[in-house]
Design an enzyme around this catalytic site. Structure first.
Site, short mmCIF file in Angstrom:
data_model
loop_
_atom_site.label_atom_id
_atom_site.label_comp_id
_atom_site.label_asym_id
_atom_site.label_seq_id
_atom_site.Cartn_x
_atom_site.Cartn_y
_atom_site.Cartn_z
N GLY A 1 14.85 -40.90 5.03
CA GLY A 1 15.47 -39.51 4.68
C GLY A 1 15.32 -38.48 5.66
N ALA A 2 14.07 -38.66 6.31
CA ALA A 2 13.97 -37.67 7.46
C ALA A 2 14.91 -37.72 8.39
CB ALA A 2 12.66 -37.87 7.81
N GLY B 1 3.30 -3.28 1.67
CA GLY B 1 3.56 -3.23 0.12
C GLY B 1 5.04 -3.62 0.09
N GLY B 2 5.83 -3.16 -0.75
CA GLY B 2 7.11 -3.46 -1.10
C GLY B 2 8.01 -3.17 0.21
C1 HXC Z 1 2.76 9.86 1.94
C2 HXC Z 1 1.71 9.31 3.81
C3 HXC Z 1 1.81 7.70 3.56
C4 HXC Z 1 2.74 7.52 2.13
C5 HXC Z 1 0.76 7.84 5.26
N1 HXC Z 1 0.91 8.98 4.89
N2 HXC Z 1 1.08 6.97 4.31
N3 HXC Z 1 2.20 10.19 2.96
N4 HXC Z 1 3.06 8.48 1.46
N5 HXC Z 1 2.90 6.42 1.81
C6 HXC Z 1 0.40 10.26 5.59
C7 HXC Z 1 -1.05 10.50 5.62
O1 HXC Z 1 -1.12 11.30 4.46
C8 HXC Z 1 -1.10 11.37 6.87
O2 HXC Z 1 -0.67 12.57 6.55
C9 HXC Z 1 -0.18 10.52 7.92
O3 HXC Z 1 0.91 10.11 6.90
C10 HXC Z 1 -0.79 9.42 8.70
O4 HXC Z 1 -1.56 8.72 7.85
P1 HXC Z 1 -3.19 8.28 8.20
O5 HXC Z 1 -3.64 7.83 6.90
O6 HXC Z 1 -3.69 9.59 8.77
O7 HXC Z 1 -2.99 7.32 9.43
P2 HXC Z 1 -3.88 5.91 9.47
O8 HXC Z 1 -5.39 6.22 9.37
O9 HXC Z 1 -3.22 5.50 10.90
O10 HXC Z 1 -3.51 4.85 8.10
C11 HXC Z 1 -2.04 4.49 7.94
C12 HXC Z 1 -1.92 4.02 6.82
C13 HXC Z 1 -2.54 5.11 5.68
C14 HXC Z 1 -2.84 2.64 6.72
C15 HXC Z 1 -0.61 3.53 6.71
O11 HXC Z 1 -1.73 6.08 5.73
C16 HXC Z 1 -2.28 4.38 4.29
O12 HXC Z 1 -2.82 3.69 3.63
N6 HXC Z 1 -1.16 5.02 3.55
C17 HXC Z 1 -0.95 4.60 2.20
C18 HXC Z 1 0.05 3.46 2.20
C19 HXC Z 1 0.35 3.39 0.76
O13 HXC Z 1 -0.34 3.19 -0.25
N7 HXC Z 1 1.64 3.29 0.86
C20 HXC Z 1 2.45 3.28 -0.53
C21 HXC Z 1 2.43 1.90 -1.04
S1 HXC Z 1 3.52 1.53 -2.38
P3 HXC Z 1 -1.25 14.10 7.36
O14 HXC Z 1 -0.70 15.01 6.55
O15 HXC Z 1 -2.68 13.92 6.87
O16 HXC Z 1 -1.08 13.83 8.78
C22 HXC Z 1 5.01 1.17 -1.51
C23 HXC Z 1 5.83 0.60 -2.66
C24 HXC Z 1 7.19 0.37 -2.37
O17 HXC Z 1 5.35 0.92 -0.59
C25 HXC Z 1 8.08 -0.34 -3.09
C26 HXC Z 1 9.29 -0.71 -2.64
C27 HXC Z 1 9.89 -2.02 -3.19
#
Ligand code: HXC
Length: 517
Positions: A407-408, A172-173
């Protein structure tokens, strides 16, 4: 009231708690994935004993979604400073064991604080990424945290080197922080990077792809060009970062670390006289030249998987760091395409920002022709090379090895773009275009009307080559300073570089130039 001994004991307990990150189970899970923990990565990164962690007792302030009672050691990111090769470097290392290394407001503030310190100290910053992205529970607080990180990445840009290691998810971001930094090192298999993941893409466009196919190290290095180095594992990534730093100054007011003894080693290498083939259509490996010219074992290639038709690398000459931009005739005959233009321009701008002299090795038949290239904007992208070389004020030296057409040729840093020294090998062909193309334009009717048009064309090409595809026409007009025997290239460069040590190139004041992005 507790005693001093009890207070000391409390500190010990608190430190032990933070050291454990998300707990034993999560640390083991991290190891099972062949990943180091956030602390282990920093301990390996820094010189033994020269590492100080800051803000380890930071607490998040979130309350929604049951967060008030959640204890997140160090808020999921370890930050500190220490020495790498004896030089000060600041770093952050996200801890996936603590809520997936997700970025909340305090997590982001820690990172920004460290970047601010790096900026004030004039020291490089390294970010180790291993995070699930924005901490969903913190909502817009997380978003503003990212905004601040991006803002600081931009403040640091061009002032201190910024290196990003992707050692886990970076989706993501979140991917925009590494993208704003100077170099990205990605760990294969465990590192992944994308703006929209496989699920989102499936919903949006119906395309099906795995996370590794979409954002794994190889695809990000070779196809998108986002990644500069692929690492085998965490330890390898850290070693790459350490090597990279050894070529870089601490900041934009310093020179890169020199290993110079003051002596110029002017070895002549006879083999260089034999590298270029007799037939100018035959390829050769540009690295055969580079390895013979620069100090042994000092060539450190950047972006090696991307746009292989152009080489960008750091190296040392008599101990001094230089940046090399070289065409690679083994790929696309060394022609410059969109990706090669972007790759070279970015490197040239980095070297200029950090006072690293530039040396070009030219063997370029032109910009790559094709509808795809035109539609993709080769005009805009190629212009970046012309812009970045023209704008660069560091010492600029060019060696014309063989083809230098149109040019290159200019885009590889010709004299007219401000090259300080240009030398050509006797095999150089400096011309407005290749003989075949020139003859087709100049003698179209003559060829058509000849009794044997094929033969006539061949004769005219040979005539044109003898007269114009040489270095001497350009030398006669002062476009090259010298025509040198290839074996003398190291000596030529050594003297040229030495004579440019005190180069000053003052330009008109402006806010910033407008590179055609
Ligand atoms: C809160 C999160 C989290 C998040 C992971 N966790 N990502 N908690 N916010 N973004 C937590 C999980 O709930 C879990 O907690 C622990 O971290 C480990 O994650 P798992 O899912 O068990 O690990 P894994 O199977 O290895 O998967 C990793 C992952 C997945 C692929 C990263 O966790 C995932 O898809 N996370 C969400 C990604 C996401 O949607 N991020 C936000 C994107 S929006 P517990 O308590 O169970 O241990 C964004 C916008 C930013 O980023 C904009 C900036 C400009």
């Amino acid at each position: 009231m507790s005693t001093v001994a009890e207070k000391l004991e409390l500190l010990k307990q608190k430190n032990a708690h933070v050291n454990l990150g998300g707990g034993k189970e999560k640390l083991e899970a991290q190891h099972k994935l062949n990943k180091m923990t956030a602390h282990e990565r920093l301990h390996l990164l820094y010189d033994r004993g020269f590492y100080d962690e800051l803000f380890r007792f930071i607490r998040h302030g979130a309350t929604s979604f049951g967060m008030a009672d959640r204890d997140l050691p160090a808020d999921g990111v370890v930050t500190g400073l220490g020495a790498i090769g004896g030089r000060l470097v600041y770093a952050s290392s996200q801890d996936f064991t603590v809520m997936g290394g997700s970025v909340g407001w305090m997590h982001a503030r820690k990172i920004c604080e460290i970047m601010d310190m790096a900026l004030k100290a004039g020291a490089p910053y390294i970010a180790i990424n291993d995070s699930g992205g924005a901490r969903i529970q913190e909502g817009v607080d997380s978003l503003r945290g990212y905004g601040r990180i991006f803002y600081y990445n931009t403040l640091l840009s061009g002032v201190v080197p910024q290196i990003s290691i992707i050692a886990g998810p970076c989706a993501g971001g979140a991917a925009y922080s590494p993208a704003l930094m100077d170099f990205i090192i990605m760990v294969k298999d465990t590192g992944q990077m994308f703006i929209a993941g496989p699920e989102v893409i499936k919903q949006a466009t119906g395309e099906e792809i795995t996370a590794e196919e979409l954002g794994g190290a190889f695809v990000q290095a070779a196809t998108s060009g986002n990644v500069h180095f692929i690492a085998r594992d965490d330890a390898d990534a850290i070693e790459i970062a350490q090597t990279l730093l050894s070529y870089l100054p601490a900041n934009n007011t310093e020179d890169a670390p020199s290993h110079s003894t003051g002596e110029l080693l002017m070895i002549e290498d006879e083999e260089l006289n034999r590298v270029v083939p007799d037939d100018n259509r035959d390829p050769y490996n540009m690295f055969d030249i580079l390895h013979r010219v620069f100090d042994p074992n000092t060539i450190f290639e950047v972006h090696s998987h991307y746009a292989k038709n152009i080489i960008v690398a750091f190296a040392r000459l008599n101990g001094r760091v230089v940046g090399i931009v070289a065409n690679q005739p083994m790929e696309k005959f060394g022609a410059i395409d969109i990706d090669a233009s972007d790759k070279a321009s970015r490197f040239v701008r980095f070297c200029n920002a950090f006072n690293i002299p530039l040396i070009s090795f030219v063997d370029v038949p032109g910009f790559l022709p094709g509808v795809e290239q035109e539609f993709g904007g080769i005009i805009r992208h190629g212009a970046k090379m012309l812009f970045s070389f023209s704008a660069a004020t560091v010492p600029k030296i060019s060696i014309v090895v063989r083809k230098a057409y149109g040019g290159a040729y200019l885009a590889m840093c010709a004299k007219s773009l401000g090259a300080d020294r240009v030398a050509a090998w006797p095999t150089a062909e400096i011309a407005v275009m290749g003989a075949e193309g020139a003859v087709s334009v100049l003698y179209k009717n003559e060829i058509k009307g000849a009794p044997d048009p094929k033969r006539k064309r061949k004769e005219l090409i040979e005539q044109y080559q003898a007269e114009f595809s040489t270095p001497y026409m350009a030398a006669g007009k002062g476009m090259v300073d010298a025509v040198i025997e290839p074996k003398k290239t190291r000596a030529y460069l050594s003297v040229a570089l030495e004579s440019l040590r005190s180069k000053r190139d003052l330009r008109p004041q402006k806010k910033h130039g407008l590179i055609p992005l």
